[in-house]
Design a protein around this motif. Structure first.
Motif, PDB file in Angstrom:
ATOM      1  N   GLY A  69     -29.657 -64.321 -48.801  1.00 41.74           N
ATOM      2  CA  GLY A  69     -29.165 -65.313 -47.854  1.00 41.74           C
ATOM      3  C   GLY A  69     -27.665 -65.521 -47.927  1.00 41.74           C
ATOM      4  N   THR A  70     -27.061 -65.121 -49.033  1.00 43.17           N
ATOM      5  CA  THR A  70     -25.603 -65.292 -49.179  1.00 43.17           C
ATOM      6  C   THR A  70     -24.818 -64.117 -48.601  1.00 43.17           C
ATOM      7  OG1 THR A  70     -25.596 -64.269 -51.374  1.00 43.17           O
ATOM      8  CG2 THR A  70     -25.998 -66.645 -51.273  1.00 43.17           C
ATOM      9  N   VAL A 130     -26.864 -59.454 -43.999  1.00 38.32           N
ATOM     10  CA  VAL A 130     -28.322 -59.531 -44.108  1.00 38.32           C
ATOM     11  C   VAL A 130     -28.782 -60.904 -43.625  1.00 38.32           C
ATOM     12  CG1 VAL A 130     -30.313 -59.448 -45.631  1.00 38.32           C
ATOM     13  CG2 VAL A 130     -28.375 -57.937 -46.055  1.00 38.32           C
ATOM     14  N   ALA A 131     -29.685 -60.892 -42.647  1.00 35.27           N
ATOM     15  CA  ALA A 131     -30.278 -62.146 -42.166  1.00 35.27           C
ATOM     16  C   ALA A 131     -31.768 -62.128 -42.509  1.00 35.27           C
ATOM     17  CB  ALA A 131     -30.084 -62.301 -40.666  1.00 35.27           C
ATOM     18  N   VAL A 132     -32.211 -63.110 -43.314  1.00 36.10           N
ATOM     19  CA  VAL A 132     -33.618 -63.216 -43.691  1.00 36.10           C
ATOM     20  C   VAL A 132     -34.325 -64.057 -42.631  1.00 36.10           C
ATOM     21  CG1 VAL A 132     -35.262 -63.904 -45.466  1.00 36.10           C
ATOM     22  CG2 VAL A 132     -32.987 -63.061 -46.123  1.00 36.10           C
ATOM     23  N   GLY A 136     -35.434 -73.304 -45.900  1.00 34.06           N
ATOM     24  CA  GLY A 136     -34.145 -72.710 -45.592  1.00 34.06           C
ATOM     25  C   GLY A 136     -34.229 -71.433 -44.806  1.00 34.06           C
ATOM     26  N   VAL A 137     -35.464 -70.909 -44.586  1.00 30.55           N
ATOM     27  CA  VAL A 137     -35.637 -69.674 -43.819  1.00 30.55           C
ATOM     28  C   VAL A 137     -36.236 -70.024 -42.472  1.00 30.55           C
ATOM     29  CG1 VAL A 137     -36.786 -67.453 -43.732  1.00 30.55           C
ATOM     30  CG2 VAL A 137     -35.947 -68.323 -45.911  1.00 30.55           C
ATOM     31  N   GLN A 138     -35.560 -69.630 -41.411  1.00 33.75           N
ATOM     32  CA  GLN A 138     -36.047 -69.895 -40.060  1.00 33.75           C
ATOM     33  C   GLN A 138     -37.025 -68.796 -39.685  1.00 33.75           C
ATOM     34  OE1 GLN A 138     -35.410 -72.570 -38.123  1.00 33.75           O
ATOM     35  NE2 GLN A 138     -36.911 -71.770 -36.704  1.00 33.75           N
ATOM     36  N   ARG A 170     -39.060 -60.527 -43.205  1.00 35.56           N
ATOM     37  CA  ARG A 170     -38.463 -59.975 -41.994  1.00 35.56           C
ATOM     38  C   ARG A 170     -36.955 -60.037 -42.185  1.00 35.56           C
ATOM     39  NH1 ARG A 170     -42.962 -59.018 -42.060  1.00 35.56           N
ATOM     40  NH2 ARG A 170     -44.617 -59.389 -40.522  1.00 35.56           N
ATOM     41  N   LEU A 171     -36.335 -58.856 -42.115  1.00 38.85           N
ATOM     42  CA  LEU A 171     -34.895 -58.776 -42.350  1.00 38.85           C
ATOM     43  C   LEU A 171     -34.197 -58.176 -41.134  1.00 38.85           C
ATOM     44  CD1 LEU A 171     -34.881 -57.281 -45.993  1.00 38.85           C
ATOM     45  CD2 LEU A 171     -34.788 -59.688 -45.330  1.00 38.85           C
TER      46      LEU A 171
END
Length: 1463
Positions: A1380-1381, A1385-1387, A1416-1418, A1454-1455
């Motif tokens: 996430g940082t 990369v978008a989780v 914290g993950v959409q 899902r990335l």
């Protein structure tokens, strides 16, 4: 000088000395560790003010410290008065919290020193007696040190789990074992320890001293370990051994001062051999001095002669001394053993004599009636044969009533050989459990005692020799020992403390412990349902610790609901019997009347009048409760001169009579309720004595309620003066005692008395009366009570039934809360009708409670009865007069909109003239269950020939006792009718008759559901047609019908299906005999677009029925996998007539030219071909090639063949298809012709999607895939997952796919994949994936030059020698947080799926997965295209199989990865 630990000749006595020394060495090794940890405990509990003595901090009186033999003098508090001190009280509270059992030893400690001295804190965790004068750890003994480590919870943090597993007080706990070693050594009767026991002692002590967390590094513990090893292996020096023996002796002397008991022989042996050791030391010094002097004087002349002579004399003297000592010890020990055995036998005989006298005083006489406790009679005078049945516990846990029990032999033995050591006797309140136990005790005390009872011709349980085999019987009332966890302690409290004075109790308790290990004993635990474990304990029943299984039998009585506790395992019940009251009520009446009836009255006539009264009032059920039966008899006799004896059949009326009779004893002033002074409840309206004392009744009911619903459950039945004083003034208590509403018994050990209501049911009646007057208590008190105790809704059942007769509005509200609690409990236990195919015990019990409450409400003329019930189980086959059907139907009508389950079993033998309840003026012939308003019903089971099924359009009437109406709504009058059964999931119909319109309405209803629903049809008769067995599955206009194998299709099926709104239909039937009806029915399904048919064999009727349908998709197969093509022309004509068909799936028995001829020239877009058992052999390659080439619109082809062959690739060559799926028989395709497959695939110039399932990874596979221009590739093997063995070849092949945009692959374990730069979508599914491999995969994706969307699914585990080893999912969460940082990369999703346990607390393939997201993950979307991904389906299947059962957690990610240059 080493190896001198053999003190005397006897090996086992020498071992005993070693054990004594070993305990002292262990204590020294633990001392520094204990001091350091107690200082930490001191910090945790806090520091006191330093001024308050312990007496100030403990209330007076408090057990067991205060013993006020004088009214105003307490020996514990003396002049000190309890004074609150917030600081010290807080320290005291923290000390209690740190105590494992919540009972610190306050006598040991001085609270003034709590501020500075950590040892005074530690002394609170020592045993209660003998340690008050010990001023340091060093002065304590090993028992004290171990007790602190056991009792103080802090030591759980500094000892390994193995030291406290199983947890104390389990005797297998290692710390408990160490403490037991000390006890065994101290209390030895012969000062001997076997070699095996000694080795076990040293092993246990050494293991403790080497405990890993702290002791393994502690210098003192290390030294102690070494000394133990030296002692064990005879390496200890003589001087050090002497020092240690003196320390042992000093410990003994100090322990004697503190009151500890050692066996006399242990004291004598230790003292004598300590003297011997000193004498031996002194003798050695004298010898050394003499030898030195003689040597100096005779150095030149007689040195050797003198030395030899002195040595011979010394050895001879030492041998004589040792021989004398040994013989003396043996003679003393033999004499001591004979004396000890004689003393023991004499003590046992005296104890048995006193026990018999005790039982003769307390158990041989029982009160004739609870109305007058003082009027007691010999138990043999009024005792009647109980109605007792044995229950068998089946393998599925079901309890089945079996044969009647009439003898003690039936109770304690099975098949004349096996003894029943764990006997459970269950029965409802007042059924006679305690009386039966008392009679057993009486028979044991004196089987030949003469009785004044009338002769009993049918005497049962007269085989008293069976129970005479028990040397001792301990009769315990568990309700009087709530909170006690050990049966030995209960025996001490109820028997020893009653029979003996303070001075003898400890000695007799020691004798008791020996008796239970030596003699054959029976323990009777009476009233298990009245026993409550202390807070923090998970015990379901008191522990039998200390009782050998081969010496002791246990008979436990309880209410049935208590024995339904899952903690009481079926395997622990040797025999279960139930007492159902008395077997002969008339004889019982005679026996009771003989004791109380005036001699001027005729006994036979009076008995007959009472029997007639009970039958007329329908109170015959009272025979199940001798207590209530006796009350009726006594009340009848007391009111014989009055015009009306008893009134009505309601419990409230009966208990009102009991209440009035009791209160009359305290105040016989009459007073009546009237219009100006109406009663609080209806059942009081005709009383004559309650109005003048109604205030007393009100305060008693308040006390009954608050005590019954006390937060401390152990005080809800038996309480003391102090607790009662919270609710009753002294005068009110006096009234209650005079009336007999409460009974008081003096307790020898405390100033408080033991108080209880006359019977629990009377307390429940009064509590219900208080609730009726104060309905707000349901929300204020009862709701919380039900939430605190999981089975409380069963425990308060009698209160609820009374409340139904007193205040139906309050009962309605309470039933809703109880129903909700019942549902929560069963949902927690995963109990439902589908899994169990029957109701749970809790559901069935709760329904009986509601049914009894409804009957009570009707009996009291209550209106507005709206009792809540969600699960209905109605069995008319055991309902002789139809009352159950009627009552449950009335309850159903008020609950159908909220009902969750309905199960009805009624045969046509059931009496059709169903009796109405008092709410109906005339009997009715049929009860109706209307399903049209069942908006929440999930489970429906209808069984029996007495059920008539009817829908709104049916005009057929029936005389069957039960009518089920599916839809009572009139469409003409209802513009927007509510949905029918919108939540239904399971329907089962068996042995019933229905019309085709009803069945059609049912099918139509199920087709509208949003959830899957299953309907089982067994032995269903529909308009002359018999459906033996069929299964119906429906979901969103999709219907699947499967009939029993080898049966022809049901002709009524086509009538039922005609014109339904079906989009997808699946038919599984063996033989088609009604082709015309089938054709007409299918043609009427105007919305049908998908059809799947499985038949026994090819039939021209099948093709006739299919002709001209407007379906889009068709699937055909045979009953056992393959369809034989025998009617080529019919098949060809039929398929050609399906002008809208674009998808065809055929499973044939074998390849044949007829098949390809039938398929030739069709306009289908998608074709799926498979053979018998999965794959077919390509035997007619030319025919296949010509047929496939003729399918000019074909773009999707799926083929499952028996094996790889050149003919297959020849047939596929040059097709214009866009998608190809290939798999072999049983899901494995052996790639044997790599060149052929490569040429064939390269010829498919329009191919963009390829899915292959191969037998195993092989170079030929990757060669065949090399350089293809496909855009999508799905790979797996015969196991579902691909076990890659040629990683380099794989990487080369994948990187050669320059046009590849989407790759789906299912792997056993992760491999480093070389991805083509054209890739946009990557789906990887792994059975196992390590956290490090997840890092590596993300790194590989980051190297792509374009944006990649990736779906990752994997099990949180690794393979270790082919076995699955789980990995905590938390190890992956940190990676998700790290990703996430990263900017590139978008989780989009991170879900952890946990496999839930099934009903048997195991994981298996059927275990469902529970899902939780990570904060914290959409989450991008709840549904995706996984459902169409073959690799994903294989992954889900594989993670549920037996090989992967070790996978408890899996993760879905899902990335979206953007190249670093673009981010």
């Amino acid at each position: 000088m080493a190896a001198n630990t053999h003190l005397i000749g006897d090996k086992e006595t020498n071992n005993w000395f070693k054990a004594c020394i070993g305990l002292n060495v262990t204590k020294e090794g633990l001392t520094n560790f204990l001091c350091a940890e107690l200082q930490k405990v001191h910090t945790v509990v806090g520091r006191s003010c330093g001024n308050c003595p312990i007496e100030n901090l403990i209330q007076c009186p408090t057990n067991p410290y205060c013993n006020k033999r004088k009214r105003n003098y307490c020996p514990f508090h003396k002049s000190q008065k309890p004074q609150p001190c917030p600081i010290c009280d807080n320290v005291k509270h923290n000390i209690i919290l740190q105590h494992r059992y919540g009972g610190p030893s306050w006598r040991n400690t001085r609270a003034e020193k709590w501020a500075l001295n950590y040892w005074e804190i530690g002394k609170c965790y020592l045993p209660p007696d003998g340690y008050s004068s010990i001023s340091s750890v060093q002065e304590s003994d090993c028992n004290g040190v171990i007790s602190i480590m056991l009792n103080c919870l802090h030591f759980q943090t500094c000892l390994s789990p193995l030291c406290l597993s199983p947890p104390p007080p389990d005797k297998q706990c290692p710390l408990e074992k160490v403490r037991q070693i000390g006890r065994d050594v101290r209390h030895t009767s012969d000062c001997k320890v076997t070699d095996a026991d000694l080795q076990d002692y040293f092993k246990t002590l050494s293991t403790l001293l080497a405990d890993p967390p702290c002791l393994q590094q502690d210098p003192s513990a290390i030294i102690a370990c070494t000394r133990l090893s030296d002692l064990q292996n005879d390496r200890m020096s003589f001087e050090e051994l002497g020092k240690l023996l003196k320390e042992v002796n000093q410990t003994l002397e100090e322990a004697k001062k503190t009151g500890k008991r050692f066996s006399k022989i242990a004291e004598r042996t230790l003292s004598k051999h300590l003297q011997k050791l000193d004498a031996t030391n002194q003798l050695g010094l004298i010898r050394l001095k003499k030898k030195t002097t003689v040597g100096e004087q005779r150095l030149h002349s007689k040195t050797k002669f003198g030395e030899h002579r002195l040595e011979r004399k010394t050895q001879f003297g030492a041998q004589r001394i040792e021989s004398s000592v040994q013989h003396g010890i043996e003679r003393m020990q033999q004499a001591a053993n004979k004396t000890a055995q004689a003393d023991y036998e004499r003590d046992v005989a005296d104890f048995r004599r006193r026990l018999v006298e005790h039982y003769n005083d307390t158990s041989s006489n029982v009160p004739l009636s609870v109305l007058d406790q003082s009027l007691d009679k010999r138990i043999t005078d009024i005792y009647a044969t109980p109605k007792m049945h044995r229950f068998d516990i089946a393998s599925d846990g079901k309890r089945v009533k079996k044969d009647i029990v009439l003898t003690y032999k039936d109770l304690f033995y099975t098949d004349d050989t096996k003894s029943n050591r764990r006997v459970y006797v269950q029965g409802e309140p007042g059924s006679g459990k305690s009386t039966f136990s008392a009679k057993l005790v009486h028979d044991w005390c004196d089987e030949n005692r003469p009785s004044t009872a009338a002769p009993n011709k049918n005497a049962s349980f007269d085989d008293v020799l069976i129970i005479q085999n028990f040397q001792f019987i301990f009769f315990l009332s568990l309700g009087e020992s709530r909170g006690q966890t050990e049966v030995t302690h209960i025996i001490k409290q109820q028997i020893i403390d009653t029979m003996y004075s303070d001075e003898k109790r400890d000695v007799m308790y020691t004798l008791l412990l020996r008796i239970i290990e030596t003699e054959i004993c029976l323990v009777i635990r009476d009233g298990l349902d009245e026993w409550v474990a202390p807070d923090g304990s998970n015990l379901a029943e008191p522990s039998m610790a200390g009782f050998p299984k081969d010496k002791c039998a246990v008979l436990t009585t309880s209410r049935p609901w208590k024995l339904a506790d899952e903690r009481i395992k079926n395997s622990r019940i040797d025999i279960l019997v139930e007492i159902e009251g008395i077997s002969d009520s008339y004889t019982f009446s005679e026996r009771v009347l003989r004791c109380i009836l005036d001699k001027s009255k005729d006994l036979m006539t009076t008995a007959w009048e009472i029997e007639s009264f009970i039958e007329e009032r329908r109170l015959t059920w009272l025979s199940n409760s001798p207590m209530l039966y006796t009350l009726v008899i006594c009340t009848w006799v007391d009111t014989m001169e009055e015009e009306e004896h008893l009134n009505g059949s309601s419990l409230c009326a009966l208990y009102t009579t009991f209440l009035e009779s009791l209160c009359k004893k305290a105040n016989d002033t009459t007073g009546f309720f009237n219009d100006l002074n109406p009663p609080h409840v209806k059942c009081f309206s005709k009383t004559s004595y309650l109005r003048p004392i109604i205030q007393n009744v009100d305060v008693m009911s308040k006390a009954a309620f608050h005590i019954l619903f006390s937060p401390e459950k152990e005080k809800s039945i038996v309480f003391n003066d102090q607790e009662l004083s919270n609710y009753l003034t002294p005068s009110e208590q006096e009234f209650a005692l005079k009336a007999g509403l409460i009974s008081k018994r003096k307790n020898k050990r405390t100033l408080n008395s033991s108080i209880s209501f006359i019977h629990k049911s009377m307390q429940e009646f009064l509590a219900a009366y208080h609730i009726a007057l104060n309905a707000h208590l349901i929300d204020d008190v009862i709701s919380g009570y039900l939430g605190r105790h999981s089975d409380a809704y069963l425990d308060i059942s009698q209160v609820f039934i009374f409340l139904c007769g007193l205040n139906i509005s309050a009962a309605n509200k309470l039933s809703g809360i109880m129903n909700e609690q019942s549902c929560i409990m069963n949902e927690h236990n995963n109990i439902n009708m589908i899994d169990m195919n029957k109701f749970s015990y809790e559901y069935d019990t709760f329904q009986s409670i509601i049914e009894a409450g409804y009957t009570e409400a009707v009996s009291n003329d209550q209106t507005g009865i709206l009792l809540r019930l969600s699960h209905f189980d109605i069995d008319g086959n055991f309902d002789i007069d139809g009352n159950n059907l009627m009552v449950m139907n009335n309850i159903w009508r008020e609950n159908k909109s909220n009902a969750l389950a309905l199960e009805i079993h009624v045969d046509d033998e059931t009496d059709h003239a169903i009796h109405s309840s008092s709410t109906h003026s005339e009997p009715i012939s049929q009860v109706e269950f209307d399903l049209s308003s069942c908006l929440n019903l999930k489970d429906l089971v209808l069984s029996g020939s007495g059920i008539h099924l009817q829908d709104s359009s049916s005009s057929v009437s029936s005389t069957l006792p039960v009518c089920i109406v599916l839809n009572s709504a009139n469409p003409a009058k209802c513009a927007d009718p509510p949905p029918l059964l919108p939540c239904i999931e399971w329907i089962e119909l068996e042995d019933i008759t229905c019309s085709s319109t009803w069945l059609r309405s049912l099918f139509s209803t199920l087709l509208t559901l949003e959830q899957n629903a299953v309907c089982e049809l067994r032995k269903v008769s529909c308009q002359g047609t018999f459906i033996l067995s069929a299964t119906l599955s429906c979901l969103k206009k999709t219907l699947a019908y499967k009939s029993y194998p080898n049966l022809q299709e049901c002709d009524v099926l086509w009538e039922v299906l005609h014109g339904l709104n079906i989009k997808s239909l699946s038919l599984d039937t063996s033989v088609i005999n009604c082709a015309d009806m089938m054709s007409q029915s299918l043609l009427s399904l105007t919305h049908l677009d998908t059809l799947s048919i499985k038949v026994g064999f090819d039939d021209s009727g099948l093709w006739q029925a299919l002709r001209g349908l407007n379906i889009i998709s068709l699937s055909l197969s045979g009953l056992y996998g393959g369809l034989s093509v025998d009617y080529t022309d019919s098949m060809s004509q039929s398929l050609s007539s399906l002008t809208h068909l674009d998808t065809l799936s055929i499973e044939v028995e074998d390849d044949s030219p007829f098949l390809w001829e039938a398929l030739h020239g069709l306009n289908i877009i998608s074709l799926s071909l498979s053979g018998l058992y999965g794959g077919f052999s390509v035997d007619y390659a030319d025919s296949m090639s010509q047929s496939l080439s003729s399918l000019t619109h074909l773009d999707t082809l799926s083929i499952e063949v028996e094996d790889d062959s050149p003919g297959l690739w020849e047939a596929l060559h040059g097709l214009n298809i866009k998608s190809l799926s290939l798999r072999g028989r049983y899901g494995k395709l052996n790639v044997n012709y790599a060149d052929s497959i490569s040429q064939s695939l390269l010829s498919l110039t329009h191919l963009d999607t390829l899915s292959i399932e191969v037998n195993d990874d092989s170079p030929g596979l990757w060669k065949a895939l090399h350089g293809l221009n496909i855009k999508s590739l799905i790979l797996s093997d015969r196991h579902g997952y691909l076990n890659v063995k040629h990683a380099e070849t794989t990487a080369q092949s994948l990187s050669s796919l320059k046009q590849l945009e989407k790759l789906s692959i299912f792997l056993r374990t992760y491999i480093d994949i070389k991805l083509p730069q054209s890739l946009k979508y990557l789906n990887i599914y792994c059975v196992t994936l390590l956290p490090s491999e997840l890092h590596e995969l993300v790194g590989t994706l980051s190297a792509c030059t374009r944006t990649v969307e990736s779906k990752l699914e994997f099990g949180c585990a690794s393979f270790n020698d082919a076995r699955v080893k789980s990995i905590p999912p938390e190890e992956y969460i940190s990676i998700q947080q790290e990703l996430g940082t990263l900017n590139h990369v978008a989780v989009k999703r991170f879900r952890i799926l946990h496999r839930r346990k099934n009903n048997f607390c195991e994981y298996d393939a059927a275990s469902p997965w529970s899902v939780r997201g990570i904060g914290g993950v959409q989450d991008d979307k709840t549904d995706d295209d996984n459902v169409n991904d073959v690799a994903y389906k294989s992954f889900v299947t594989a993670t549920a199989d037996s090989i992967s059962n070790g996978i408890i957690n899996r993760i879905a990610m899902r990335l979206l990865i953007t190249p670093s240059s673009n981010s």
